[in-house]
Design an enzyme around this catalytic site. Structure first.
Site, PDB file in Angstrom:
ATOM      1  N   ASP A 152       5.571   2.412   2.622  1.00  0.00           N
ATOM      2  CA  ASP A 152       4.665   1.229   2.710  1.00  0.00           C
ATOM      3  C   ASP A 152       3.697   1.442   3.873  1.00  0.00           C
ATOM      4  O   ASP A 152       4.412   1.634   5.033  1.00  0.00           O
ATOM      5  CB  ASP A 152       5.419  -0.158   2.981  1.00  0.00           C
ATOM      6  CG  ASP A 152       4.894  -1.218   3.169  1.00  0.00           C
ATOM      7  OD1 ASP A 152       3.713  -1.220   3.401  1.00  0.00           O
ATOM      8  OD2 ASP A 152       5.338  -2.460   2.814  1.00  0.00           O
ATOM      9  N   HIS A 153       2.680   1.826   3.943  1.00  0.00           N
ATOM     10  CA  HIS A 153       1.701   2.056   4.832  1.00  0.00           C
ATOM     11  C   HIS A 153       1.633   1.037   5.844  1.00  0.00           C
ATOM     12  O   HIS A 153       1.220   1.093   7.327  1.00  0.00           O
ATOM     13  CB  HIS A 153       0.282   2.437   4.398  1.00  0.00           C
ATOM     14  CG  HIS A 153      -0.129   3.546   5.112  1.00  0.00           C
ATOM     15  ND1 HIS A 153      -0.027   3.896   6.494  1.00  0.00           N
ATOM     16  CD2 HIS A 153      -0.955   4.598   4.599  1.00  0.00           C
ATOM     17  CE1 HIS A 153      -0.658   4.784   6.756  1.00  0.00           C
ATOM     18  NE2 HIS A 153      -1.511   5.562   5.587  1.00  0.00           N
ATOM     19  N   ARG A 154       2.245  -0.088   5.810  1.00  0.00           N
ATOM     20  CA  ARG A 154       1.919  -1.321   6.725  1.00  0.00           C
ATOM     21  C   ARG A 154       3.108  -0.868   7.816  1.00  0.00           C
ATOM     22  O   ARG A 154       3.208  -1.433   8.643  1.00  0.00           O
ATOM     23  CB  ARG A 154       2.211  -2.631   6.171  1.00  0.00           C
ATOM     24  CG  ARG A 154       1.139  -2.941   4.993  1.00  0.00           C
ATOM     25  CD  ARG A 154       1.496  -4.350   4.494  1.00  0.00           C
ATOM     26  NE  ARG A 154       2.590  -4.035   3.261  1.00  0.00           N
ATOM     27  CZ  ARG A 154       3.307  -5.106   2.701  1.00  0.00           C
ATOM     28  NH1 ARG A 154       2.466  -6.139   2.823  1.00  0.00           N
ATOM     29  NH2 ARG A 154       4.146  -4.785   2.189  1.00  0.00           N
ATOM     30  N   VAL A 155       4.229  -0.351   7.508  1.00  0.00           N
ATOM     31  CA  VAL A 155       5.298   0.009   8.342  1.00  0.00           C
ATOM     32  C   VAL A 155       5.319   1.344   8.781  1.00  0.00           C
ATOM     33  O   VAL A 155       5.522   1.672   9.800  1.00  0.00           O
ATOM     34  CB  VAL A 155       6.564  -0.474   7.562  1.00  0.00           C
ATOM     35  CG1 VAL A 155       7.808  -0.095   8.381  1.00  0.00           C
ATOM     36  CG2 VAL A 155       6.772  -1.846   7.200  1.00  0.00           C
ATOM     37  N   PRO A 166       0.722  -1.220  -0.039  1.00  0.00           N
ATOM     38  CA  PRO A 166       0.149   0.002  -0.200  1.00  0.00           C
ATOM     39  C   PRO A 166       0.750   1.169  -0.147  1.00  0.00           C
ATOM     40  O   PRO A 166       1.220   1.900   1.003  1.00  0.00           O
ATOM     41  CB  PRO A 166      -0.712  -0.077   1.384  1.00  0.00           C
ATOM     42  CG  PRO A 166       0.057  -1.065   2.185  1.00  0.00           C
ATOM     43  CD  PRO A 166       0.812  -1.968   1.418  1.00  0.00           C
TER      44      PRO A 166
END
Length: 439
Positions: free
Chosen positions: A411-414, A231
């Site tokens: 990376d929106h997860r991180v 993402p």
């Protein structure tokens, strides 16, 4: 002994043999180069690890073989030494002596000790890591189960175990794969039309077909994977580089020279950007991280990948522990890595890994762009071209400054928005006050 196609990196699935240095029937010693292979990343020579005679070449030059395939066979040295003796013309022996000759024992090989390889020619074949044996929830999975899950894109955490002691085994993964919902017929169209359909569109237009080589195929696969699974979001800022340019000019002017008048180093703006990016990641350690499926890995040091354009694609050699290195060291190391990257002579440990990466297209006149993150990394900095721009001074006047645009892909997860903004602000601070990254 079978000679196998080595694996030169976790993402390398096949290699092309460009030439053989030995022919069938040649004697082989440990360390002798057998053949040269070319993968999507590198080109390197593969040495023998044993003595004997090259009995058979199964994959000729110019052919591609998957990793682990048998490309040649090396016969035992004792058997090889018997062959020339059999071919030497001699007086026929009496028939009564034939049975005795056949029953004679074969001499054992002289060298019984293990062969020590030259580290400069040794080829390592790393095993791919398919994740930890114990999951975050406490359950464990067999190595085969982890491999099948990774290859099939199946979440191990969602599988009910049936193995001993609550362990996930291969049959559990296979059952989960069979139970997974199948894609609808129309979903396949998301990959685009087939090659024949595209060619049909341009059937009345002259064109040349260019087959994909290994590098272009891997680039296509990984970038599609990145855009489909990561993402992305992007943050852009303008950075004044007037002081950075001054620092570079002063450092290059003060560079020591050897007896032949050759300077010890010559800094580029990219060298300073690498150092500033490493310093920024040190200041914001939560962003110095990568995505590892069920966890985030945060690093103590900053290993910075730098995209280098090469014929047919690109590769990102890594400057290890960039935050600890002097600018002169970064500059010389980057020049050496870039030269060997263009010659496809990098080893896997020189381009794999990295906690973040930089892509600089400023030298091509590109003002601003957004880079695609290279998984499993969580950030990538895109650097545009410098330009002269009017800015307001502190006293309300107008002056011209050297400015470049940088875009951070996250990376929106991180990395969340605020964390990404903090990282970009730290980078801007180091660039606009470059002396601070040297102390």
């Amino acid at each position: 002994m079978d000679v196998l196609m080595p694996q030169l990196g976790e993402t390398v699935a096949e290699g092309k043999i460009t030439q053989w240095f030995k022919s069938a029937g040649d004697a082989i010693k440990p360390g002798d180069n057998l053949f040269e292979i070319e993968t999507d990343k590198v080109s390197m020579e593969v040495p023998s690890t044993t003595a004997g005679v090259l009995a058979e070449i199964r994959v000729p030059a110019g052919e591609v073989a998957p990793v682990g395939a048998v490309v040649a066979v090396i016969a035992d040295g004792a058997a090889a030494s018997a062959a020339p003796a059999a071919e030497t013309p001699s007086k026929p022996a009496p028939s009564s002596a034939a049975p005795a000759a056949r029953s004679a024992p074969v001499a054992a090989p002289i060298a019984a000790a293990p062969i020590k390889l030259d580290p400069f020619f040794e080829v390592r074949t790393p095993q791919r890591n398919y994740g930890p044996a114990r999951l975050a929830g406490g359950r464990s999975a067999t190595p085969l189960a982890r491999r099948l899950a990774a290859e099939g894109g199946i979440d191990l955490a969602a599988i009910s175990p049936s193995g001993p002691h609550g362990r996930i085994v291969a049959r559990d993964v296979e059952a989960a794969a069979r139970a997974a919902p199948k894609a609808a017929p129309g979903v396949a169209l998301a990959t685009g039309p087939s090659a024949e359909e595209v060619k049909a569109i341009y059937r009345d237009v002259p064109f040349q077909e260019v087959p994909l080589d290994g590098m272009r195929r891997i680039i296509a696969t990984r970038l599609v994977q990145a855009k489909q699974t990561i993402p992305h979001f992007y943050l852009t800022a303008d950075v004044e580089i007037g002081r950075l340019i001054t620092l570079r000019e002063e450092a290059n002017a003060a560079a020591p020279k050897d007896g032949d008048g050759k300077v010890a180093f010559k800094l580029s703006l990219n060298d300073l950007i690498i150092k500033a990016w490493a310093a920024a990641l040190q200041r914001v350690p939560a962003a110095n991280a990568v995505w590892a499926q069920d966890r985030i890995l945060r690093f103590q040091h900053c290993d910075i990948g730098v995209a280098v354009a090469i014929e047919g694609g690109l590769i990102a050699p890594v400057i290890r522990r960039a935050e600890m290195k002097a600018l002169s060291v970064i500059s010389n190391e980057m020049k050496e890595l870039a030269a060997r990257a263009r010659a496809r002579k990098l080893t896997p440990d020189e381009y794999q890994g990295g906690s973040s990466a930089i892509s600089n297209l400023g030298m091509y006149g590109v003002r601003e762009f957004s880079a695609v993150i290279n998984p499993p990394q969580a950030t990538m900095l895109a650097v545009g071209a410098a330009r002269r721009q009017a800015v307001e001074t502190e006293d309300g006047g107008v002056a011209f400054a050297s400015v470049l645009a940088v875009t951070l892909s996250c990376d929106h997860r991180v990395v969340d928005g605020a964390l990404g903004a903090e990282l970009l602000a730290a980078f801007k601070s180091f660039i606009e006050r470059p002396v601070t990254m040297l102390v």
